[in-house]
Design a protein around this motif. Structure first.
Motif, mmCIF file in Angstrom:
data_model
loop_
_atom_site.group_PDB
_atom_site.id
_atom_site.type_symbol
_atom_site.label_atom_id
_atom_site.label_comp_id
_atom_site.label_asym_id
_atom_site.label_seq_id
_atom_site.Cartn_x
_atom_site.Cartn_y
_atom_site.Cartn_z
ATOM 1 N N LYS A 1 24.553 43.481 19.842
ATOM 2 C CA LYS A 1 25.207 42.904 19.633
ATOM 3 C C LYS A 1 26.250 42.556 18.685
ATOM 4 O O LYS A 1 27.517 43.096 17.050
ATOM 5 C CB LYS A 1 25.931 41.425 20.194
ATOM 6 N N GLU A 2 25.357 41.688 17.430
ATOM 7 C CA GLU A 2 25.356 41.275 16.533
ATOM 8 C C GLU A 2 25.295 42.198 15.627
ATOM 9 O O GLU A 2 26.194 42.542 14.433
ATOM 10 C CB GLU A 2 24.688 40.566 15.935
ATOM 11 N N GLN A 3 24.291 43.634 15.227
ATOM 12 C CA GLN A 3 24.336 44.268 14.712
ATOM 13 C C GLN A 3 25.861 45.321 14.553
ATOM 14 O O GLN A 3 26.500 46.011 13.327
ATOM 15 C CB GLN A 3 23.260 45.172 14.788
ATOM 16 N N LEU A 4 26.034 45.129 15.405
ATOM 17 C CA LEU A 4 27.591 46.263 15.899
ATOM 18 C C LEU A 4 28.604 45.426 15.131
ATOM 19 O O LEU A 4 29.400 46.351 14.450
ATOM 20 C CB LEU A 4 27.518 46.561 16.748
ATOM 21 N N LEU A 5 28.399 44.214 15.433
ATOM 22 C CA LEU A 5 30.022 43.284 15.543
ATOM 23 C C LEU A 5 29.970 43.640 13.554
ATOM 24 O O LEU A 5 31.023 43.636 12.300
ATOM 25 C CB LEU A 5 29.377 42.017 15.306
ATOM 26 N N ARG A 6 28.483 43.335 12.195
ATOM 27 C CA ARG A 6 28.300 43.692 10.956
ATOM 28 C C ARG A 6 28.780 45.440 11.088
ATOM 29 O O ARG A 6 29.306 45.312 10.049
ATOM 30 C CB ARG A 6 26.967 43.379 10.682
ATOM 31 N N ALA A 7 28.050 45.833 11.701
ATOM 32 C CA ALA A 7 28.856 47.307 11.310
ATOM 33 C C ALA A 7 30.539 48.100 11.253
ATOM 34 O O ALA A 7 30.811 48.356 10.454
ATOM 35 C CB ALA A 7 28.234 48.133 12.023
ATOM 36 N N LYS A 8 31.155 46.653 12.487
ATOM 37 C CA LYS A 8 31.953 47.002 12.249
ATOM 38 C C LYS A 8 32.909 46.221 11.270
ATOM 39 O O LYS A 8 34.364 46.713 10.251
ATOM 40 C CB LYS A 8 32.481 46.115 13.434
ATOM 41 N N GLU A 9 32.492 45.248 10.500
ATOM 42 C CA GLU A 9 32.960 44.658 9.226
ATOM 43 C C GLU A 9 32.551 45.903 7.855
ATOM 44 O O GLU A 9 33.565 45.255 7.138
ATOM 45 C CB GLU A 9 32.543 43.222 8.864
#
Length: 349
Positions: free
Chosen positions: A333-341
């Motif tokens: 989840k954390e990696q996907l959130l960073r990718a969203k940013e």
């Protein structure tokens, strides 16, 4: 098997021994009667290229007593490329010399009698594994960031020498200043010039050449245990550590931006899905890399059980394309959130 057995056999090891390879560390293979010494030195290829372009601003040349010569005034890309590979070869020789001095005192600092007692050759020779008692004694330096390295060289070729859109001095100023006030230039280099992993015949041929040349010049140096250095391409986690020390690069990457892992394309490259990632391996001869060449693949986390068939199909395709080693990574989840940013830096997802 077709890749790893042949890779070791090409170095002069017996085929029957090459068939008995196993995982010797995080990712690198080792034969059952071999002492390999790997994963102790990682060479940052994108930063090395910058050191060649800016020899006066990197102390490594003086420290290693190497006269790198100047890239200013080169007449064409072939001359520049030959200059880069020549300096790479000299630098690898210097590093091998440092490691030989360490190996000469290895047995005094860290003898390994228990490990040596498990190897028939060490017992027959009455020689510790740290003194070359094993049948095969290999070393390697792992190369990091080959995708970024290839893209940076190809960007210089296309933008400076082929089209003349920029002069070499303009390209170097963009790198030195981290593209300050040159965002349009950076986006052109990042998005308009083909990247490793994308379908482009000229770049595919160039990629094959770079993989071969780097393997040739990071192999064959003797070590102090009667063996030789072998080419390897894996990153484990060092690709992430090294990025923070890596200047901007000619492919449009910012200072501190992500650099490529193992033998992968850059993670900022557009359009690299699972199929194109596997296809990018097809022309490369990974038997040049007995120390291993790792491909990394992101797989999404699932709340329910994953479909095993997907993994089976990917593994079959990987073997069909002549890959060497495959490392699956779970996307959380954390990696996907960073990718969203920051989607530009996570196009590999």
């Amino acid at each position: 098997d077709d890749v790893l057995i042949e890779a070791h056999h090409k170095t002069g090891k017996e085929v029957c021994d090459c068939r008995l390879y196993l995982a010797g560390g995080c990712q690198e293979p080792v034969l059952s009667n071999e002492c390999n010494s790997r994963a102790f030195m990682y060479l940052n290829l994108p930063q090395f290229l910058n050191a060649v372009l800016f020899p006066d601003e990197f102390e490594l040349w003086e420290r290693e007593n190497i006269e790198p010569g100047k890239t200013d005034g080169v007449s064409d890309f072939t001359e520049l490329y030959d200059h880069v590979i020549y300096n790479f070869s000299r630098f690898m020789d210097a590093l091998a010399g440092h490691y030989r001095r360490f190996e000469q005192i290895w047995s005094e600092i860290n003898p390994m009698p228990l490990f040596s007692a498990t190897m028939k050759e060490c017992m027959d020779r009455k020689k510790d594994i740290t003194k070359g008692g094993a049948r095969y004694n290999s070393s390697s330096f792992s190369l990091v960031g080959i995708g970024t390295f290839i893209d940076s060289l190809f960007a210089i070729k296309k933008a400076v020498f082929d089209s003349g859109i920029f002069s070499m001095e303009e390209m170097k100023e963009c790198i030195r200043s981290d593209f300050k006030d040159r965002e349009e230039t950076r986006l052109y280099l990042l998005n308009k010039i083909p990247k490793y992993g994308q379908s482009d015949p000229e770049l595919e041929d160039f990629t094959v050449r770079v993989f071969h040349d780097l393997a040739e010049h990071s192999s064959g140096m003797p070590n102090a245990r009667g063996g030789y250095f072998e080419a390897s391409l894996f990153a484990f986690f060092f690709y992430d550590v090294l990025k923070d020390r890596t200047w901007a690069t000619a492919d449009g990457r910012h200072f501190g931006g992500r650099i490529s892992r193992g033998c992968n394309p850059c993670e900022t490259t557009q359009g690299v899905d699972i199929a194109s990632l596997l296809y990018s391996l097809k022309k490369i001869d990974f038997t040049d890399y007995p120390g291993v060449a790792v491909s990394y693949m992101e797989m999404p986390a699932a709340k329910t059980r994953c479909e095993e068939g997907i993994f089976a199909d990917i593994l079959r395709a990987f073997i069909h394309c002549g890959g060497c080693a495959l490392d699956f990574n779970v996307v959380d989840k954390e990696q996907l959130l960073r990718a969203k940013e920051d989607p530009e830096s996570y196009r590999n997802l």
